[in-house]
Design an enzyme around this catalytic site. Structure first.
Site, PDB file in Angstrom:
ATOM      1  N   GLU A 256       0.884  -1.175   0.000  1.00 44.48           N
ATOM      2  CA  GLU A 256       0.000   0.000   0.000  1.00 44.48           C
ATOM      3  C   GLU A 256       0.915   1.216   0.000  1.00 44.48           C
ATOM      4  O   GLU A 256       1.476   1.577   1.036  1.00 44.48           O
ATOM      5  CB  GLU A 256      -0.890  -0.005   1.260  1.00 44.48           C
ATOM      6  CG  GLU A 256      -1.858  -1.168   1.352  1.00 44.48           C
ATOM      7  CD  GLU A 256      -3.059  -1.022   0.431  1.00 44.48           C
ATOM      8  OE1 GLU A 256      -3.203   0.029  -0.216  1.00 44.48           O
ATOM      9  OE2 GLU A 256      -3.838  -1.976   0.341  1.00 44.48           O
ATOM     10  N   CYS A 290      -2.650   9.654   2.000  1.00 46.28           N
ATOM     11  CA  CYS A 290      -2.258   8.936   0.785  1.00 46.28           C
ATOM     12  C   CYS A 290      -3.323   9.056  -0.284  1.00 46.28           C
ATOM     13  O   CYS A 290      -3.019   9.124  -1.461  1.00 46.28           O
ATOM     14  CB  CYS A 290      -1.969   7.470   1.109  1.00 46.28           C
ATOM     15  SG  CYS A 290      -3.319   6.638   1.929  1.00 46.28           S
TER      16      CYS A 290
HETATM   17  P1  NAD Z   1       8.027   5.233   4.881  1.00 47.76           P
HETATM   18  O1  NAD Z   1       8.133   4.435   3.644  1.00 47.76           O
HETATM   19  O2  NAD Z   1       9.104   6.207   5.169  1.00 47.76           O
HETATM   20  O3  NAD Z   1       7.914   4.299   6.173  1.00 47.76           O
HETATM   21  C1  NAD Z   1       6.888   3.353   6.340  1.00 47.76           C
HETATM   22  C2  NAD Z   1       7.326   2.322   7.355  1.00 47.76           C
HETATM   23  O4  NAD Z   1       8.408   1.561   6.824  1.00 47.76           O
HETATM   24  C3  NAD Z   1       7.822   2.888   8.688  1.00 47.76           C
HETATM   25  O5  NAD Z   1       7.299   2.100   9.729  1.00 47.76           O
HETATM   26  C4  NAD Z   1       9.333   2.714   8.579  1.00 47.76           C
HETATM   27  O6  NAD Z   1       9.964   2.591   9.831  1.00 47.76           O
HETATM   28  C5  NAD Z   1       9.428   1.426   7.797  1.00 47.76           C
HETATM   29  N1  NAD Z   1      10.699   1.218   7.100  1.00 47.76           N
HETATM   30  C6  NAD Z   1      11.604   2.134   6.694  1.00 47.76           C
HETATM   31  N2  NAD Z   1      12.644   1.527   6.062  1.00 47.76           N
HETATM   32  C7  NAD Z   1      12.375   0.203   6.065  1.00 47.76           C
HETATM   33  C8  NAD Z   1      13.044  -0.948   5.540  1.00 47.76           C
HETATM   34  N3  NAD Z   1      14.187  -0.869   4.893  1.00 47.76           N
HETATM   35  N4  NAD Z   1      12.458  -2.168   5.711  1.00 47.76           N
HETATM   36  C9  NAD Z   1      11.272  -2.279   6.339  1.00 47.76           C
HETATM   37  N5  NAD Z   1      10.605  -1.226   6.853  1.00 47.76           N
HETATM   38  C10 NAD Z   1      11.152   0.002   6.719  1.00 47.76           C
HETATM   39  O7  NAD Z   1       6.606   5.965   4.792  1.00 47.76           O
HETATM   40  P2  NAD Z   1       5.979   7.014   5.799  1.00 47.76           P
HETATM   41  O8  NAD Z   1       6.689   8.314   5.616  1.00 47.76           O
HETATM   42  O9  NAD Z   1       5.871   6.444   7.155  1.00 47.76           O
HETATM   43  O10 NAD Z   1       4.494   7.126   5.239  1.00 47.76           O
HETATM   44  C11 NAD Z   1       4.109   8.007   4.234  1.00 47.76           C
HETATM   45  C12 NAD Z   1       3.911   7.267   2.928  1.00 47.76           C
HETATM   46  O11 NAD Z   1       2.960   6.232   3.109  1.00 47.76           O
HETATM   47  C13 NAD Z   1       3.332   8.147   1.832  1.00 47.76           C
HETATM   48  O12 NAD Z   1       3.964   7.846   0.600  1.00 47.76           O
HETATM   49  C14 NAD Z   1       1.873   7.736   1.801  1.00 47.76           C
HETATM   50  O13 NAD Z   1       1.230   8.001   0.583  1.00 47.76           O
HETATM   51  C15 NAD Z   1       1.973   6.285   2.089  1.00 47.76           C
HETATM   52  N6  NAD Z   1       0.700   5.756   2.581  1.00 47.76           N
HETATM   53  C16 NAD Z   1       0.026   4.869   1.800  1.00 47.76           C
HETATM   54  C17 NAD Z   1      -1.193   4.372   2.234  1.00 47.76           C
HETATM   55  C18 NAD Z   1      -1.959   3.385   1.396  1.00 47.76           C
HETATM   56  O14 NAD Z   1      -2.866   2.770   1.920  1.00 47.76           O
HETATM   57  N7  NAD Z   1      -1.649   3.187   0.126  1.00 47.76           N
HETATM   58  C19 NAD Z   1      -1.711   4.756   3.471  1.00 47.76           C
HETATM   59  C20 NAD Z   1      -1.002   5.664   4.240  1.00 47.76           C
HETATM   60  C21 NAD Z   1       0.221   6.143   3.782  1.00 47.76           C
END
Ligand code: NAD
Length: 517
Positions: A256, A290
């Site tokens: 997602e 998002c």
């Molecule tokens: P992010 O990708 O920076 O982090 C998401 C999660 O991944 C965090 O818990 C982080 O600690 C973890 N993470 C980071 N590096 C990792 C790795 N190498 N391996 C595994 N996990 C790791 O995203 P964010 O800034 O927390 O969230 C914002 C983004 O999420 C935006 O792009 C938004 O559009 C998207 N989003 C999508 C949806 C959806 O349903 N499609 C919903 C909400 C947010």
């Protein structure tokens, strides 16, 4: 139980893991409005994550054995617990994520509604059913059922720290899996609160839902120790890393990811309603949604009226941390740099901008951004092409709805979107042809509040679905069973069959299918 007591439970729960795994590092989560410390949580390392998943393994078996009714009863107890403590959780969401209390309440109620739906519909969607065996196996009964995978890892973002991960957690649990959840490092106390609430509400299946906290490395560790599926919600760049890590162990993934959602405003649209929806869709939660609206394509017939209406509405918005504020601060301070870059790029490319009336010098700190509407921005600029994730909106004039659709679809993302059109047939037609997983006609974001509808994207917005029947099936494997009811004189699947048997089959099948051209 009060928040303080909850957090004690949280600390107990997490500390149990800390003691057992000798994880000594901790990190602080802070209030983006004030910088005050909201929680101090453990940084779970590889060993701690592995042992948490190992603890989830027997819990998953016991949870699966409870069956649909046993799980539904416990999921109901959990949603009741959340509903009774809604304001306490909303207060924590307000402090850790920054959004207004009312928005936090809305988010929590959506999550509760999904919990209710997932629990209530799991049996009907996943339970054993008979299917037609077909002509070639007419002497057999055929059964289909969807079995749990085992342990599901869930990695979540910070922007909707309750609703978004619960879209995976609720459906994975209802389908009979145990869950290990890694919340964002920006909202770890909310994740820990949710798990503590589970332990309190469902003590006899406490390990069916556990939390590990930490930074990206903790999330990466969750991809390694043999979870049966990894549900990731976050940005596309991190999603790629998660998928690569999971590929090493052939762990299936649900992605997602981000979006760049568009709204189309057609000639016959209710312009005032469209403007209201665009402003809320773009600016609520400080634009950190998002499925928020980032681009609007309005036909030349309505463009001027639409811009005037949006401008008027945007002027009244005021970010802040008080009860009257329309939206809060940027949760992640670094995001302000991305939003400013997009605004500067747009200005450099000749775009005009309309700002709110609120005076930025009165904002509590630099994490608060004024709303900005960008007009006449070239399609090649970052404000149109990249996810901005801030309180901004581009509005572009187009010839007609066909051109609007073409431009709306000209993005690598494809998460949600919106169409405003009076004609039902026209609205639905545009919605169908929008390249996105979800589209709302004459509103924004509504699809997220319909539990029966699947949620997910196409392209860089990811794949797989949470919510609805698809969301339940996402956390299962289909199991096919046949049972021979009566033995036939000739068994085609035996070395003992006479040669004439296949000739007879060929003749019959030739007659039935051969006439089709
Ligand atoms: P992010 O990708 O920076 O982090 C998401 C999660 O991944 C965090 O818990 C982080 O600690 C973890 N993470 C980071 N590096 C990792 C790795 N190498 N391996 C595994 N996990 C790791 O995203 P964010 O800034 O927390 O969230 C914002 C983004 O999420 C935006 O792009 C938004 O559009 C998207 N989003 C999508 C949806 C959806 O349903 N499609 C919903 C909400 C947010």
């Amino acid at each position: 139980m009060s928040l303080a007591e909850q957090m004690d439970t949280v600390t107990d729960g997490a500390a149990g893991t800390v003691d057992r795994h000798a994880t000594t590092r901790t990190f602080e989560s802070t209030d983006p409005a004030t910088g005050a410390v909201v929680g101090v949580l453990p940084v779970h390392d590889d060993d701690a994550v592995r042992e948490t998943v190992e603890r989830a393994r027997p819990a998953a078996r016991a949870w699966a054995e409870l069956g649909f009714d046993g799980r539904k009863q416990r999921l109901n107890a959990y949603r009741g617990y959340l509903a009774r403590r809604m304001h306490e959780l909303a207060d924590l969401v307000h402090r850790e994520n920054g959004k207004p209390h009312g928005d936090a309440i809305l988010e929590i109620t959506l999550a509760i509604d999904h919990l209710a739906w997932a629990g209530a519909h799991a049996r009907k969607t996943l339970g054993s059913r008979k299917v037609r065996a077909g002509m070639l196996a007419a002497n057999h009964a055929a059964y289909l059922e969807y079995q749990p995978l085992g342990v599901v890892g869930v990695i979540g973002p910070w922007n909707y720290p309750v609703f978004t991960p619960m879209g995976s957690i609720a459906y994975a649990l209802a389908a009979g899996n145990a869950v290990v959840f890694k919340p964002s490092e920006y909202t770890p106390a909310i994740g820990a609160w949710l798990a503590a609430a589970w332990r309190a509400a469902v003590p006899d299946a406490a390990d069916a839902f556990q939390v590990v906290t930490g930074y990206g490395e903790t999330g990466a560790a969750l991809c390694r120790p043999g979870v049966d599926k990894l549900a990731f919600t976050g940005s596309a760049p991190t999603g790629r890393k998660v998928m690569a890590a999971c590929a090493e162990n052939l762990v299936p993934v649900l992605m997602e990811l981000g979006g760049k959602d568009a709204m189309i405003v057609d000639d016959d649209a209710d312009v005032v309603a469209a403007a209201d929806a665009a402003v809320w869709g773009a600016m609520s939660n400080a634009g950190q949604t998002c499925i928020g609206i980032e681009r609007v394509y309005a036909t030349s017939a309505v463009y001027d009226r639409f811009v005037a209406e949006v401008t008027e509405q945007v002027r009244t918005l005021r970010p802040g941390s008080d009860d009257e504020a329309t939206y809060g601060p940027m949760t992640m301070a670094s995001q302000t740099g991305i939003v400013r870059r997009h605004l500067d790029d747009a200005a450099a490319a000749g775009g005009r901008s309309v700002r709110g009336d609120a005076d930025p010098s009165l904002f509590p700190n630099e994490n608060y951004l004024p709303p900005a509407v960008l007009l006449d921005v070239p399609e090649s600029s970052s404000a149109i092409r990249e996810e901005t994730f801030g309180p901004t909106l581009t509005i572009t004039k187009v010839r007609d709805a066909e051109e609007a659709l073409e431009r709306a679809n000209a993005t690598s993302y494809g998460l949600g979107g919106s169409v405003f059109a009076k004609s039902k047939a026209r609205g639905l037609d545009l919605a169908r042809r929008m390249r996105s997983g979800m589209t709302a006609v004459n509103s924004v974001i509504t699809f997220a509040s319909v539990p029966a509808l699947p949620f997910g994207g196409v392209g860089e917005s990811g794949f797989g679905r949470i919510h609805g029947e698809d969301g339940l099936k996402e956390f299962t494997r289909a199991k096919a069973i046949t049972r021979q009811r009566v033995a036939l004189p000739v068994n085609l699947m035996s070395f003992g069959r006479p040669a004439s048997a296949t000739d007879a089959v060929a003749r019959v099948m030739g007659m039935i299918h051969g006439r089709h051209r």
